[in-house]
Motif scaffolding. Structure first.
Motif, short mmCIF file in Angstrom:
data_model
loop_
_atom_site.label_atom_id
_atom_site.label_comp_id
_atom_site.label_asym_id
_atom_site.label_seq_id
_atom_site.Cartn_x
_atom_site.Cartn_y
_atom_site.Cartn_z
N SER A 175 0.83 -1.20 0.00
CA SER A 175 0.00 0.00 0.00
C SER A 175 0.87 1.26 0.00
O SER A 175 0.51 2.28 -0.61
CB SER A 175 -0.94 0.00 1.21
OG SER A 175 -0.24 0.17 2.42
N GLU A 176 2.03 1.19 0.66
CA GLU A 176 2.94 2.33 0.64
C GLU A 176 3.59 2.50 -0.74
O GLU A 176 3.78 3.63 -1.21
CB GLU A 176 4.02 2.17 1.72
CG GLU A 176 3.50 2.29 3.14
CD GLU A 176 2.94 3.66 3.47
OE1 GLU A 176 3.27 4.64 2.78
OE2 GLU A 176 2.14 3.76 4.42
N LEU A 177 3.91 1.39 -1.41
CA LEU A 177 4.43 1.47 -2.77
C LEU A 177 3.39 2.07 -3.71
O LEU A 177 3.71 2.89 -4.59
CB LEU A 177 4.85 0.08 -3.25
CG LEU A 177 5.40 -0.02 -4.68
CD1 LEU A 177 6.63 0.86 -4.87
CD2 LEU A 177 5.73 -1.48 -5.02
N GLU A 178 2.15 1.67 -3.53
CA GLU A 178 1.04 2.25 -4.29
C GLU A 178 0.99 3.76 -4.10
O GLU A 178 0.93 4.54 -5.07
CB GLU A 178 -0.26 1.61 -3.82
CG GLU A 178 -1.51 2.15 -4.45
CD GLU A 178 -2.77 1.48 -3.89
OE1 GLU A 178 -3.87 1.87 -4.31
OE2 GLU A 178 -2.65 0.60 -3.02
N ALA A 179 1.03 4.21 -2.84
CA ALA A 179 0.99 5.64 -2.54
C ALA A 179 2.22 6.35 -3.11
O ALA A 179 2.13 7.50 -3.58
CB ALA A 179 0.90 5.85 -1.04
N TYR A 180 3.36 5.67 -3.09
CA TYR A 180 4.59 6.28 -3.60
C TYR A 180 4.51 6.53 -5.10
O TYR A 180 4.86 7.62 -5.58
CB TYR A 180 5.78 5.37 -3.28
CG TYR A 180 7.08 5.85 -3.88
CD1 TYR A 180 7.71 6.99 -3.39
CD2 TYR A 180 7.67 5.17 -4.95
CE1 TYR A 180 8.90 7.44 -3.95
CE2 TYR A 180 8.85 5.60 -5.51
CZ TYR A 180 9.46 6.74 -5.00
OH TYR A 180 10.63 7.18 -5.56
N LEU A 181 4.05 5.54 -5.87
CA LEU A 181 3.98 5.73 -7.32
C LEU A 181 2.95 6.80 -7.68
O LEU A 181 3.15 7.56 -8.63
CB LEU A 181 3.65 4.40 -7.99
CG LEU A 181 4.76 3.35 -7.95
CD1 LEU A 181 4.34 2.09 -8.69
CD2 LEU A 181 6.07 3.90 -8.53
N ILE A 182 1.88 6.88 -6.91
CA ILE A 182 0.92 7.96 -7.15
C ILE A 182 1.57 9.31 -6.86
O ILE A 182 1.39 10.28 -7.60
CB ILE A 182 -0.34 7.76 -6.29
CG1 ILE A 182 -1.09 6.50 -6.74
CG2 ILE A 182 -1.25 8.98 -6.38
CD1 ILE A 182 -2.21 6.09 -5.81
N MET A 183 2.36 9.38 -5.81
CA MET A 183 3.07 10.61 -5.47
C MET A 183 4.00 11.03 -6.60
O MET A 183 4.02 12.20 -7.01
CB MET A 183 3.87 10.43 -4.18
CG MET A 183 4.61 11.68 -3.73
SD MET A 183 5.91 11.37 -2.51
CE MET A 183 7.28 10.93 -3.60
N THR A 184 4.79 10.10 -7.12
CA THR A 184 5.74 10.46 -8.16
C THR A 184 5.02 10.89 -9.43
O THR A 184 5.47 11.79 -10.14
CB THR A 184 6.70 9.29 -8.47
OG1 THR A 184 5.96 8.14 -8.90
CG2 THR A 184 7.54 8.94 -7.24
#
Length: 353
Positions: A175-184
């Protein structure tokens, strides 16, 4: 942390240009993608690519390409396995040793210097969110030594390793990786550029990507939320505190006076305890200072050299523990904040005061 223009255009092509050809977001159809590299053959990685396409409109081929370039780091897994807390069977001075890591004369002085360099941003954050500068500074000091140690691990490697090669907490880190890619994608950042902690925490305040989405702010007004920029980091930490219930103008913790014969040692202690002030007074535990009208407190026990110390935690103390669920962490932040405030005001408190 913002990528050069060419890199931004590449990332936009990777994550945005193909969105119109993706399956509908409510489609349950499987997406056939090839993942190479360290996560080749990982069913979790394939499911992740499908989720990003269906829920967020990411191009599955390009997301698979990003995962294929991410690296599995055994050192990250080893460090995660070392995080299990040790349990003490009796007083051993653990608080005194913990405190000494953060409350040094150099750290206090560097905190004052950080305040002086970022006076305008700190004042702006206090006006907007109600959090005193010293507490924002103390968080940044404890987390990254005022930006001096923000971490060297590529965030994509940290999160991919823990999402796809660390089953114990795979769901959380996916879920954190998901949030990270959305952030980038949203910020126009190359996902391979940001570096931080081995667990994926970012910037001066060490935000996880999910916290970025909830609490990061653009204090500079340049249209980007940049956790590596001191002003944006200051605003984001202050907003995090406000979002968790910080009460402007209220105290954080007050030392407790424990009467001889009190049964304080037999009471449950910790930041998550709740006692009425009158209830504790009946047991011989009273505040050594003003509680500002607060009637419900937590009872804190610190294993100091020479014996236990007892404190009363107020609601703002609990807010600090939302950053790190540790009584010692929150108390270190509180005492460092007080020491920085005193030093800036011309009171030369030493690290041992």
């Amino acid at each position: 942390m913002r990528a050069p223009l060419l890199c931004v255009l590449v990332i936009q092509l990777l994550f945005l240009a193909g969105c119109s050809s993706n399956p509908p977001r409510d489609s349950g159809a499987a997406i056939n993608v090839q993942i190479s590299g360290d996560f080749a053959g990982s069913p979790e990685a394939k499911r992740f690519v499908q989720r990003m396409a269906q829920q967020h409109g990411f191009n599955p081929t390009e997301t698979a390409a990003v995962i294929s370039r991410a690296q599995r780091k055994q050192s990250i897994i080893d460090l995660m396995n070392q995080q299990a807390p040790s349990r003490s069977t009796g007083p051993n001075g653990a608080w005194t040793r913990y405190r000494a890591k953060f409350l040094t004369d150099d750290t206090i002085g560097n905190g004052v210097a950080f305040w002086q360099r970022n006076q305008a941003a700190l004042q702006q954050a206090q006006s907007r969110y109600g959090v005193p500068p010293e507490y924002v500074i103390a968080i940044i000091g404890v987390e990254t030594r005022f930006g001096g140690f923000v971490g060297k691990t590529r965030i994509i490697d940290a999160l991919a390793t823990l999402a796809f090669a660390y089953p114990r907490r795979a769901d959380y880190f996916a879920s954190e990786l998901e949030a990270y890619l959305i952030m980038t994608r949203d910020e126009g950042v190359d996902p391979f550029q940001p570096r931080g902690s081995f667990a994926g925490a970012m910037g001066l305040g060490q935000f996880m990507p999910s916290s970025f989405h909830k609490y990061a702010v653009d204090l500079t007004g340049d249209g980007h939320r940049n956790l590596w920029d001191p002003a944006d980091a200051i605003g984001s930490v202050a907003n995090y505190f406000k979002g968790h219930g910080w009460q402007a103008g209220q105290a954080v913790a007050v030392r407790a006076q424990v009467q001889p014969g009190s049964n304080a040692g037999r009471l449950k202690t910790g930041f998550d305890t709740r006692y009425g002030v009158n209830e504790l007074a009946a047991k011989g535990i009273t505040p050594a200072g003003s509680l500002g009208g607060v009637t419900q407190v937590s009872l804190l026990q610190l294993d100091a050299k020479g014996g236990y110390e007892y404190w009363l935690g107020l609601p703002n103390f609990y807010v600090i523990t939302r950053y790190n669920h540790s009584t010692y962490y929150a108390m270190a932040v509180h005492q460092l904040a007080q020491a920085i405030r005193a030093r800036k005001g011309g009171v030369r408190l030493s690290a041992s005061d």
